[in-house]
Write a protein that holds these residues in place. Structure first.
Motif, mmCIF file in Angstrom:
data_model
loop_
_atom_site.group_PDB
_atom_site.id
_atom_site.type_symbol
_atom_site.label_atom_id
_atom_site.label_comp_id
_atom_site.label_asym_id
_atom_site.label_seq_id
_atom_site.Cartn_x
_atom_site.Cartn_y
_atom_site.Cartn_z
ATOM 1 N N LEU A 1 -19.103 -19.217 -12.640
ATOM 2 C CA LEU A 1 -18.648 -18.022 -13.345
ATOM 3 C C LEU A 1 -19.420 -16.783 -12.922
ATOM 4 O O LEU A 1 -18.857 -15.687 -12.834
ATOM 5 N N ALA A 2 -20.713 -16.930 -12.653
ATOM 6 C CA ALA A 2 -21.537 -15.775 -12.294
ATOM 7 C C ALA A 2 -21.081 -15.119 -11.001
ATOM 8 O O ALA A 2 -21.346 -13.932 -10.783
ATOM 9 N N ARG A 3 -20.384 -15.862 -10.143
ATOM 10 C CA ARG A 3 -19.875 -15.274 -8.899
ATOM 11 C C ARG A 3 -18.750 -14.280 -9.160
ATOM 12 O O ARG A 3 -18.427 -13.467 -8.294
ATOM 13 N N HIS A 4 -18.151 -14.326 -10.349
ATOM 14 C CA HIS A 4 -17.010 -13.465 -10.658
ATOM 15 C C HIS A 4 -17.374 -12.294 -11.565
ATOM 16 O O HIS A 4 -16.498 -11.479 -11.887
ATOM 17 N N LEU A 5 -18.644 -12.202 -11.963
ATOM 18 C CA LEU A 5 -19.030 -11.176 -12.937
ATOM 19 C C LEU A 5 -20.351 -10.530 -12.558
ATOM 20 O O LEU A 5 -21.281 -11.215 -12.109
ATOM 21 N N PRO A 6 -20.491 -9.210 -12.771
ATOM 22 C CA PRO A 6 -21.800 -8.582 -12.619
ATOM 23 C C PRO A 6 -22.774 -9.143 -13.649
ATOM 24 O O PRO A 6 -22.374 -9.546 -14.754
ATOM 25 N N ALA A 7 -24.041 -9.167 -13.311
ATOM 26 C CA ALA A 7 -25.039 -9.759 -14.191
ATOM 27 C C ALA A 7 -25.098 -9.072 -15.557
ATOM 28 O O ALA A 7 -25.444 -9.697 -16.564
ATOM 29 N N ALA A 8 -24.751 -7.793 -15.608
ATOM 30 C CA ALA A 8 -24.831 -7.057 -16.873
ATOM 31 C C ALA A 8 -23.753 -7.469 -17.872
ATOM 32 O O ALA A 8 -23.835 -7.125 -19.048
ATOM 33 N N GLU A 9 -22.749 -8.218 -17.430
ATOM 34 C CA GLU A 9 -21.632 -8.545 -18.312
ATOM 35 C C GLU A 9 -21.769 -9.881 -19.024
ATOM 36 O O GLU A 9 -20.957 -10.224 -19.882
ATOM 37 N N TRP A 10 -22.790 -10.657 -18.701
ATOM 38 C CA TRP A 10 -22.916 -11.964 -19.327
ATOM 39 C C TRP A 10 -24.384 -12.271 -19.614
ATOM 40 O O TRP A 10 -25.296 -11.674 -19.057
ATOM 41 N N ARG A 11 -24.576 -13.209 -20.514
ATOM 42 C CA ARG A 11 -25.903 -13.749 -20.776
ATOM 43 C C ARG A 11 -25.761 -15.262 -20.966
ATOM 44 O O ARG A 11 -24.678 -15.755 -21.297
ATOM 45 N N ALA A 12 -26.842 -15.984 -20.734
ATOM 46 C CA ALA A 12 -26.830 -17.439 -20.872
ATOM 47 C C ALA A 12 -27.838 -17.854 -21.933
ATOM 48 O O ALA A 12 -28.974 -17.382 -21.941
ATOM 49 N N VAL B 1 -9.961 -19.845 -30.967
ATOM 50 C CA VAL B 1 -10.495 -20.943 -30.158
ATOM 51 C C VAL B 1 -9.450 -21.364 -29.124
ATOM 52 O O VAL B 1 -8.287 -21.599 -29.474
ATOM 53 N N ARG B 2 -9.863 -21.457 -27.844
ATOM 54 C CA ARG B 2 -8.957 -21.862 -26.774
ATOM 55 C C ARG B 2 -9.579 -22.958 -25.922
ATOM 56 O O ARG B 2 -10.763 -22.900 -25.581
ATOM 57 N N GLU B 3 -8.762 -23.922 -25.558
ATOM 58 C CA GLU B 3 -9.235 -24.996 -24.697
ATOM 59 C C GLU B 3 -9.241 -24.530 -23.242
ATOM 60 O O GLU B 3 -8.279 -23.920 -22.774
ATOM 61 N N TRP B 4 -10.339 -24.826 -22.545
ATOM 62 C CA TRP B 4 -10.446 -24.485 -21.119
ATOM 63 C C TRP B 4 -9.581 -25.445 -20.314
ATOM 64 O O TRP B 4 -9.614 -26.655 -20.539
ATOM 65 N N PRO B 5 -8.793 -24.926 -19.380
ATOM 66 C CA PRO B 5 -7.850 -25.800 -18.653
ATOM 67 C C PRO B 5 -8.526 -26.649 -17.582
ATOM 68 O O PRO B 5 -9.667 -26.428 -17.188
ATOM 69 N N VAL B 6 -7.791 -27.627 -17.128
ATOM 70 C CA VAL B 6 -8.159 -28.455 -15.982
ATOM 71 C C VAL B 6 -7.061 -28.299 -14.940
ATOM 72 O O VAL B 6 -5.881 -28.407 -15.289
ATOM 73 N N PRO B 7 -7.401 -27.991 -13.676
ATOM 74 C CA PRO B 7 -8.734 -27.867 -13.114
ATOM 75 C C PRO B 7 -9.472 -26.612 -13.594
ATOM 76 O O PRO B 7 -8.853 -25.651 -14.060
ATOM 77 N N PHE B 8 -10.781 -26.636 -13.443
ATOM 78 C CA PHE B 8 -11.654 -25.603 -13.992
ATOM 79 C C PHE B 8 -11.278 -24.202 -13.519
ATOM 80 O O PHE B 8 -11.282 -23.247 -14.306
ATOM 81 N N ALA B 9 -10.937 -24.070 -12.234
ATOM 82 C CA ALA B 9 -10.691 -22.743 -11.649
ATOM 83 C C ALA B 9 -9.551 -22.002 -12.338
ATOM 84 O O ALA B 9 -9.527 -20.762 -12.346
ATOM 85 N N GLU B 10 -8.620 -22.735 -12.946
ATOM 86 C CA GLU B 10 -7.482 -22.066 -13.584
ATOM 87 C C GLU B 10 -7.902 -21.262 -14.814
ATOM 88 O O GLU B 10 -7.184 -20.353 -15.242
ATOM 89 N N GLY B 11 -9.055 -21.567 -15.371
ATOM 90 C CA GLY B 11 -9.498 -20.846 -16.551
ATOM 91 C C GLY B 11 -10.180 -19.522 -16.252
ATOM 92 O O GLY B 11 -10.292 -18.665 -17.143
ATOM 93 N N ILE B 12 -10.619 -19.334 -15.029
ATOM 94 C CA ILE B 12 -11.402 -18.128 -14.722
ATOM 95 C C ILE B 12 -10.587 -16.852 -14.911
ATOM 96 O O ILE B 12 -11.061 -15.911 -15.566
ATOM 97 N N PRO B 13 -9.344 -16.736 -14.399
ATOM 98 C CA PRO B 13 -8.570 -15.512 -14.658
ATOM 99 C C PRO B 13 -8.322 -15.279 -16.146
ATOM 100 O O PRO B 13 -8.304 -14.135 -16.601
ATOM 101 N N ARG B 14 -8.130 -16.353 -16.891
ATOM 102 C CA ARG B 14 -7.896 -16.212 -18.332
ATOM 103 C C ARG B 14 -9.143 -15.673 -19.031
ATOM 104 O O ARG B 14 -9.047 -14.869 -19.964
ATOM 105 N N LEU B 15 -10.300 -16.119 -18.577
ATOM 106 C CA LEU B 15 -11.546 -15.606 -19.141
ATOM 107 C C LEU B 15 -11.737 -14.135 -18.800
ATOM 108 O O LEU B 15 -12.042 -13.309 -19.679
ATOM 109 N N LEU B 16 -11.536 -13.780 -17.545
ATOM 110 C CA LEU B 16 -11.747 -12.393 -17.113
ATOM 111 C C LEU B 16 -10.772 -11.436 -17.800
ATOM 112 O O LEU B 16 -11.084 -10.251 -17.994
ATOM 113 N N ALA B 17 -9.620 -11.942 -18.189
ATOM 114 C CA ALA B 17 -8.636 -11.100 -18.876
ATOM 115 C C ALA B 17 -9.101 -10.681 -20.270
ATOM 116 O O ALA B 17 -8.538 -9.755 -20.864
#
Length: 406
Positions: A92-103, A53-69
């Motif tokens: 988040l969807a702007r950084h990932l192809p649709a096939a890589e995530w589901r909601a 379990v990991r806490e998402w950072p603030v500001p929000f944008a800083e967490g995106i590279p950590r997620l993609l990693a």
């Protein structure tokens, strides 16, 4: 590791009730996760899990590279309510192809609020102002309207109430909705001009029943001149309405407003649709500042005001990478040099409207209309005014308007 045929990332709708009310699919995704991301207030509601379990950072944008990693692992990201209604999903969807995530959405705060208040959701205006200037509520302050508004915290509720009073809508009723769906849920109803409690807790939303004598912004072009701060350099109401009709804004389009003065044309262009964009060019710093204030006060703070000489910017590198507009209005600084620079710079299909009031600028538009085509109009307006002990017609300066498509 996640199966390559299965999306590795699940955007899981989460609320103040934690796992209570989760669908079977959401429970299964949570139990199968190798890694769970979430804001601190979401993580506190998690049951014991085998996942990291990991806490998402603030500001929000800083967490995106950590997620993609973490691509390739089974990852769950806890997202408030419906990820794609003022939620993190669209970012988040702007950084990932649709096939890589589901909601896997949960009920949104808007749905929960409407359900608590008994308001038909389709008849409410829903605004996400938790990360936006609160002045964006201004165009929606129409008497007897119901708004559902997401806010960042209790202080923002107080700021919103102050804005309502300032705009003349202090009689509005605020339904303050805290921690909807959770054990700490609380709903209180207060007038905007009354003393608000000091213990309003996050997460918070407001159901707003608009009331008061404040001026509502008309839904048709041509706002009253009194709504704009100006020094006399303003396209007057009736001419502005005709100018907006000639510019013919469509949702998502961009305007260049050259010689913007008070910013009235650009602001009304933006009020047509929240996805519209406008760049206002103004040579005088004082007028540029005034245009920014008008935009803020009328709820369109995303107006881009550029100070400087429009011709120099068109002929130099300042606009080299700027997106082309769909429409251009010339309200000030009209010259042959400006028209030549625009004609070289603009792509085909751009709509151009220019207003002239002097004999020299009228002659210039007449010559360009003869060469290029388009429609040339002369607009003459008169208003009733005292004439001795009677009344007569007082004529304004006539306006010559050129409408053309590049």
């Amino acid at each position: 590791m996640a199966d390559v045929e299965t999306p590795w990332l699940t955007l899981l709708g989460w609320g103040e009730g934690g796992t209570e009310g989760l669908t079977a699919a959401s429970r299964e995704a949570l139990e199968a996760a190798e890694l769970v991301f979430g804001a601190r207030r979401h993580l506190r509601l998690l049951p014991p899990l085998s996942a990291e379990v990991r806490e998402w950072p603030v500001p929000f944008a800083e967490g995106i590279p950590r997620l993609l990693a973490e691509r390739g692992r089974r990852v769950v990201m806890l997202v408030s309510g419906d990820p794609f209604w003022f939620g993190a999903g669209s970012t988040l969807a702007r950084h990932l192809p649709a096939a890589e995530w589901r909601a896997l959405p949960a009920p949104s705060t808007f749905s929960l609020a409407a359900g608590r208040l008994g308001w038909p959701l389709e008849a409410c205006t829903c605004l996400g102002l938790h990360a936006k200037p609160l002045t964006r509520i201004r165009p929606y302050l129409q008497p007897n309207r119901r708004l559902l508004v997401l806010l960042r915290d209790g202080n923002a509720v107080h700021e919103l109430a102050c804005l309502l009073v300032r705009f003349g809508f202090g009689g509005s009723r605020l339904h303050v909705l805290e921690a909807l769906g959770g054990d700490d849920e609380r709903i209180r109803c207060i007038r905007a001009d009354a003393a608000l409690p000091g213990d309003i807790a996050h997460p918070v939303a407001v159901g707003l029943e608009v009331a008061g004598e404040g001026p509502a912004l008309p839904l048709t072009p041509g706002l009253p001149d009194a709504l704009f701060e100006h020094d006399g350099q303003i396209t007057k109401q009736a001419v502005r309405a005709m100018t907006l009709a000639a510019l013919a804004p469509v949702a998502g389009e961009r305007l260049w407003d050259i010689g913007t003065g008070s910013g009235s044309i650009a602001i009304e262009w933006l009020l047509v649709h929240p996805e519209n964009q406008a760049v206002a060019f103004e040579f005088h710093a004082e007028r540029a500042a005034r245009a920014r204030r008008n935009a803020d006060n009328l709820g369109v703070d995303w107006l881009e005001v550029v100070e400087g000489d429009a011709v120099a910017m068109l002929e130099g590198s300042a606009l080299a990478d700027a997106p082309a507009p769909e429409a251009v209005f010339i309200g000030g600084g009209l010259s042959d040099t400006l028209l030549e620079a625009l004609w070289r710079r603009l792509p085909p299909g751009v709509r151009l409207v220019a207003n002239a009031v002097t004999l020299e600028s009228e002659a210039l538009l007449a010559e360009w209309q003869r060469r290029i085509g388009g429609e040339l109009l002369r607009i003459e307006l008169s208003s009733a005014a005292p004439l001795g002990n009677r009344r007569g017609w007082k004529a304004s300066y006539p306006i010559v308007q050129w409408r053309v498509t590049r």
